[in-house]
Design an enzyme around this catalytic site. Sequence first.
Site, PDB file in Angstrom:
ATOM      1  CE1 TYR A  33       3.420  -1.395  -0.458  1.00  0.00           C
ATOM      2  CE2 TYR A  33       3.237   0.778   0.483  1.00  0.00           C
ATOM      3  CZ  TYR A  33       2.664  -0.295  -0.140  1.00  0.00           C
ATOM      4  OH  TYR A  33       1.317  -0.277  -0.424  1.00  0.00           O
ATOM      5  NE  ARG A  52       1.972  -4.399   7.073  1.00  0.00           N
ATOM      6  CZ  ARG A  52       0.989  -3.512   6.975  1.00  0.00           C
ATOM      7  NH1 ARG A  52      -0.279  -3.896   7.114  1.00  0.00           N
ATOM      8  NH2 ARG A  52       1.241  -2.243   6.742  1.00  0.00           N
ATOM      9  NE  ARG A 100      14.712  -7.881 -16.462  1.00  0.00           N
ATOM     10  CZ  ARG A 100      13.990  -8.979 -16.578  1.00  0.00           C
ATOM     11  NH1 ARG A 100      14.581 -10.137 -16.763  1.00  0.00           N
ATOM     12  NH2 ARG A 100      12.668  -8.923 -16.488  1.00  0.00           N
ATOM     13  CE  LYS A 148       2.064  -1.332   3.376  1.00  0.00           C
ATOM     14  NZ  LYS A 148       0.820  -1.177   2.629  1.00  0.00           N
ATOM     15  CD  GLU A 180      -6.362  -6.035   0.827  1.00  0.00           C
ATOM     16  OE1 GLU A 180      -6.054  -5.507   1.901  1.00  0.00           O
ATOM     17  OE2 GLU A 180      -5.587  -6.752   0.159  1.00  0.00           O
TER      18      GLU A 180
HETATM   19  N1  PDD Z   1      -1.748   0.773   2.248  1.00  0.00           N
HETATM   20  N2  PDD Z   1      -4.791  -3.289   2.305  1.00  0.00           N
HETATM   21  C1  PDD Z   1      -3.971  -2.811   1.362  1.00  0.00           C
HETATM   22  C2  PDD Z   1      -3.993  -3.450   0.007  1.00  0.00           C
HETATM   23  C3  PDD Z   1      -3.113  -1.725   1.647  1.00  0.00           C
HETATM   24  O1  PDD Z   1      -2.289  -1.267   0.697  1.00  0.00           O
HETATM   25  C4  PDD Z   1      -3.142  -1.139   2.925  1.00  0.00           C
HETATM   26  C5  PDD Z   1      -2.243   0.008   3.304  1.00  0.00           C
HETATM   27  C6  PDD Z   1      -4.031  -1.662   3.895  1.00  0.00           C
HETATM   28  C7  PDD Z   1      -4.096  -1.122   5.293  1.00  0.00           C
HETATM   29  O2  PDD Z   1      -2.959  -1.486   6.036  1.00  0.00           O
HETATM   30  P1  PDD Z   1      -2.442  -0.601   7.246  1.00  0.00           P
HETATM   31  O3  PDD Z   1      -3.609  -0.401   8.157  1.00  0.00           O
HETATM   32  O4  PDD Z   1      -1.393  -1.419   7.847  1.00  0.00           O
HETATM   33  O5  PDD Z   1      -1.966   0.712   6.673  1.00  0.00           O
HETATM   34  C8  PDD Z   1      -4.825  -2.751   3.551  1.00  0.00           C
HETATM   35  C9  PDD Z   1      -0.787   1.829   2.523  1.00  0.00           C
HETATM   36  C10 PDD Z   1      -1.288   2.837   3.487  1.00  0.00           C
HETATM   37  C11 PDD Z   1      -0.313   2.430   1.207  1.00  0.00           C
HETATM   38  O6  PDD Z   1      -0.097   1.661   0.306  1.00  0.00           O
HETATM   39  O7  PDD Z   1      -0.141   3.631   1.111  1.00  0.00           O
END
Ligand code: PDD
Length: 285
Positions: A33, A52, A100, A148, A180
Site C-alpha cells: 500500500y 516506492r 489459496r 510497504k 522507527e
Molecule cells: N505509514 N515507517 C512506517 C512503519 C510507516 O508505516 C510509515 C508510514 C512511515 C513514514 O513513511 P512516509 O513518510 O512515506 O509516510 C515510516 C503510513 C502513513 C500509514 O501506514 O498510514
Amino acid sequence: MTRTVYINGQYLPEAQATVSVFDRGFLMADAIYEVCAVLEGKLIDCQGHFTRLRRSMAELSMNLELSDDALLEMHRTLIEKNALDEGLVYLQLTRGVVDRDFAYPPEDTPPTLVAFTQDKAIVESALAKRGARVATQPDLRWHRRDIKTTQLLYPSMAKMAAKAAGADDAWLVEEGYVTEGSSSNAFILTQDNVLVTRELSTDLLHGITRAAVISLAEDEGLAIELRAFTPDEAKSAREAFMTSATSMVTSVISVDGHLIGSGAPGPVADKLRAHYLEHSRAHAM
Ligand code: PDD
C-alpha cells in the site's frame, strides 16, 4: 455524503466496492500500500509514493498495468468525487484472486487495486500541537520493513501496548536501538544540535517524508547523522519528532514517560514542520 472508492477501474459507492474472499490480500496479506496526504485538494509528494510503490512491487514480483500518470489521474478523480480538501488517499494493491496456495499464482493473474480517501485534519492536528508521547516496544516485525506491505498487525499491537502504557504511539526497538515508529520514522536532535535518524536498510521503511525533511534540514544548514540511536539517547535529546505522510513532522515530547527538553514541541521540529508544509504546498499536484 457516501464515500466513493476506486476498485479495479471502477468508482463505486463504498458499500458496493467489495473484494473476493479468495483475494490474496485478505488470505495472506499478500498486498502492498501507499498513503498520500492531500492539502487543499492536491497531492503531497505523490511521485515519491508512486516510486516506492514500484519498488515494493519489484521486491515482491507484483504486476500492475497502470502507469504513474494513470495512478495520478485516479487519485485526482477520487479526490474530486469525494470533495476531499484535506486528508489522505490510501492505495492498496494485492496479488489478486486465486485459490489459496503458498506459491504465487501465474504472473498474468490480475491484481486487485483499490483506493479510498480519508478526511483528516493534517495541518491543524491536535497531536502535532501538543506533541506525541511515545512508549518503546520491541520491534517484532519481519525483516523486510523496507517493503510497504499491509502486514500491519504487529504495528497495531505495538501501538495498543503504547496506549495501554499511557502514550500516544510506539517507537520500536531492536537490539537496543530505535528502528522507527509504528507508522512513522523517528528523529532526535542531540544537545549539540545534530539531527539524527536511522540510516536506510531493510530494518525500516524508507519514508518519503523522512527524505524530504532531511533535505529541508540540510538546506537549513543543520548537521545530520544517519545512524541508529538508543531510547536513552532519545530521552536525553534536546528535541525529538516523527515523520510520515499522515503526521508530517510531529514533535515527540516524551519517551517512556521521560520528558524531552521542556516537554513541549521544540523550535527545530516546529520550524521543520512549517518548512515541510510550505514545501508541500509549493509542490502539491
Ligand atoms: N505509514 N515507517 C512506517 C512503519 C510507516 O508505516 C510509515 C508510514 C512511515 C513514514 O513513511 P512516509 O513518510 O512515506 O509516510 C515510516 C503510513 C502513513 C500509514 O501506514 O498510514
